[in-house]
Design an enzyme around this catalytic site. Structure first.
Site, PDB file in Angstrom:
ATOM      1  N   CYS A  90       0.810  -1.218   0.000  1.00 56.16           N
ATOM      2  CA  CYS A  90       0.000   0.000   0.000  1.00 56.16           C
ATOM      3  C   CYS A  90       0.843   1.267   0.000  1.00 56.16           C
ATOM      4  O   CYS A  90       0.366   2.335  -0.386  1.00 56.16           O
ATOM      5  CB  CYS A  90      -0.949   0.011   1.202  1.00 56.16           C
ATOM      6  SG  CYS A  90      -2.132  -1.354   1.193  1.00 56.16           S
ATOM      7  N   ARG A 219     -20.027   8.686  -0.058  1.00 55.32           N
ATOM      8  CA  ARG A 219     -21.456   8.506   0.134  1.00 55.32           C
ATOM      9  C   ARG A 219     -22.029   9.820   0.661  1.00 55.32           C
ATOM     10  O   ARG A 219     -21.932  10.124   1.854  1.00 55.32           O
ATOM     11  CB  ARG A 219     -21.731   7.368   1.115  1.00 55.32           C
ATOM     12  CG  ARG A 219     -21.410   5.981   0.524  1.00 55.32           C
ATOM     13  CD  ARG A 219     -21.446   4.902   1.579  1.00 55.32           C
ATOM     14  NE  ARG A 219     -21.360   3.532   1.135  1.00 55.32           N
ATOM     15  CZ  ARG A 219     -20.466   2.965   0.353  1.00 55.32           C
ATOM     16  NH1 ARG A 219     -19.556   3.691  -0.219  1.00 55.32           N
ATOM     17  NH2 ARG A 219     -20.465   1.683   0.092  1.00 55.32           N
ATOM     18  N   HIS A 346      -9.003   3.601  -1.859  1.00 53.49           N
ATOM     19  CA  HIS A 346      -7.594   3.268  -1.643  1.00 53.49           C
ATOM     20  C   HIS A 346      -7.069   2.536  -2.875  1.00 53.49           C
ATOM     21  O   HIS A 346      -7.076   1.308  -2.933  1.00 53.49           O
ATOM     22  CB  HIS A 346      -7.482   2.397  -0.394  1.00 53.49           C
ATOM     23  CG  HIS A 346      -6.118   1.884  -0.078  1.00 53.49           C
ATOM     24  ND1 HIS A 346      -4.956   2.455  -0.565  1.00 53.49           N
ATOM     25  CD2 HIS A 346      -5.719   0.834   0.697  1.00 53.49           C
ATOM     26  CE1 HIS A 346      -3.908   1.767  -0.096  1.00 53.49           C
ATOM     27  NE2 HIS A 346      -4.352   0.793   0.662  1.00 53.49           N
ATOM     28  N   CYS A 376       0.200   2.063   6.446  1.00 55.42           N
ATOM     29  CA  CYS A 376       0.429   0.669   6.821  1.00 55.42           C
ATOM     30  C   CYS A 376       0.573  -0.143   5.543  1.00 55.42           C
ATOM     31  O   CYS A 376      -0.063   0.158   4.528  1.00 55.42           O
ATOM     32  CB  CYS A 376      -0.712   0.136   7.678  1.00 55.42           C
ATOM     33  SG  CYS A 376      -2.350   0.256   6.925  1.00 55.42           S
TER      34      CYS A 376
END
Length: 390
Positions: A90, A219, A346, A376
């Site tokens: 990531c 949203r 992400h 992380c």
């Protein structure tokens, strides 16, 4: 030691899985951010010494050196521009920023683009491993790795649940954090906070050609009741799809240069890179490492957490930034002020430069000085980058 500066940074608006960016090849999506960055900064494209592209799932349409392919697909970069593709999970494009900065600080290069790409629609997460396993071509876990970690299947989701148990977080804690992410992203979008950083991506729709400029994962009708009603991902756990990062398609890029390049090429920087840190720890709980990487980064920087004006802590799962806040004692009002991955998505390999883009713009919008970004990463690794707005 020479100083590294970020001249500018850009990102695409996120696309939901199967959503508005699903029709765009990841090579072209990456090239769009590269082109926008070079055009916006006004740098001579021939002066770019290298492109460092983060990408996690390097398979299918993201195989065969997607960074180099993005350069070749670019409308502005010459074919003489080198590129490399890296995977630190990531944190891939945050590491791209750090590699670019290290190249500049070493004096070996003067202008490097750090970038990231991930089309999670077209190249599903983990498909570079699962395809080979299904075809009987072996598993990434070797006999030596099995000997050290017997019977353990490394899982980011399980690590996130372990963090919840260790730090005492409830489902309600995670749900409320998720709602806050959407609320901040809504306010940022409606207030125009993202307008400067987002690269319009041309897409084909049933209504004709359009520009994709708004993060699709937000949203706008989010409510605590709605989020609380989403079923648990694991019986007895605390996390749901609503309190986890959204699968996302996106690209991003940042131009990192030396002080000499600023003078030679007539560039104006937006941030100075202050501190670069990467650490590794427990690969099982895995996602807790940003806590300890932040400690080390602050110590190396000679700063306290209170000296930092804004924080970007990737919202892989709600438990990660919640644990980071608890561990560091940081001010929650400074965290992910424009929302995070729970609302915005992400896009794995693109998230590092994406977060840096948002962080630099947020610092300037608020007249603030120091920003800290951490991610992380699979395998228990974490990057921390501290920048100073200029």
């Amino acid at each position: 030691m020479p100083t590294a500066y970020i001249v500018d940074a850009v990102r695409s608006a996120g696309g939901r899985r199967g959503g508005r960016l699903a029709g765009v090849h990841p090579v072209d999506l990456a090239a769009a951010s590269l082109d926008a960055l070079v055009t916006r900064t006004g740098i001579d494209p021939a002066k770019i010494d290298d492109v460092v592209m983060g990408c996690v799932t390097q398979a299918g349409q993201q195989a065969m050196q997607v960074g180099r392919n993005a350069v070749l697909a670019s409308k502005v970069l010459p074919q003489s521009t080198p590129a490399v593709t890296i995977d630190r999970q990531c944190g891939s494009s945050q590491q791209a920023i750090q590699f670019a900065a290290q190249a500049v600080m070493s004096g070996t290069q003067d202008a490097v683009i750090a970038a990231g790409i991930e089309s999670m629609t077209r190249v599903p997460m983990g498909s570079n491993a699962t395809f080979h396993m299904k075809e009987g071509m072996g598993h990434y876990k070797s006999p030596g790795l099995e000997e050290k970690y017997p019977g353990i299947m490394f899982s980011q989701f399980m690590g996130a649940e372990m963090i919840a148990k260790k730090h005492g977080f409830t489902k309600d804690d995670c749900d409320r954090f998720a709602l806050s992410s959407h609320e901040k992203a809504i306010a940022a979008t409606q207030g125009g906070a993202f307008e400067r950083e987002i690269v319009p991506i041309t897409i084909e729709t049933p209504e004709g050609e359009q520009q994709h400029t708004i993060d699709e994962g937000i949203r706008f009708d989010a409510s605590l009741e709605g989020i609380a009603g989403v079923k648990l991902l694991q019986e007895g756990g605390v996390l749901t799809a609503a309190s986890s990062s959204q699968i996302c398609d996106g690209s991003s890029a940042a131009l990192v240069v030396s002080e000499q390049a600023l003078k030679d090429y007539g560039l104006t920087p937006r941030a100075r890179i202050h501190t670069l840190t990467v650490t590794a720890g427990d690969p099982v709980i895995m996602l807790e490492e940003p806590l300890f990487a932040t400690d080390k980064a602050l110590q190396r920087a000679g700063l306290s957490i209170d000296d930092i004006d804004l924080y970007e802590v990737n919202e892989a799962f709600a438990t990660v930034p919640l644990a980071w806040l608890k561990h560091t004692g940081a001010d929650p009002d400074k965290l992910n002020v424009n929302g995070g991955a729970i609302a915005l998505g992400h896009p794995l390999g693109a998230s590092g430069t994406k977060l840096m883009t948002t962080l630099i713009n947020a610092l300037h919008a608020r007249g603030k000085k120091y920003g800290l970004q951490t991610m992380c990463e699979g395998g228990g690794v974490a990057n921390v980058t501290i920048v100073e707005a200029v």
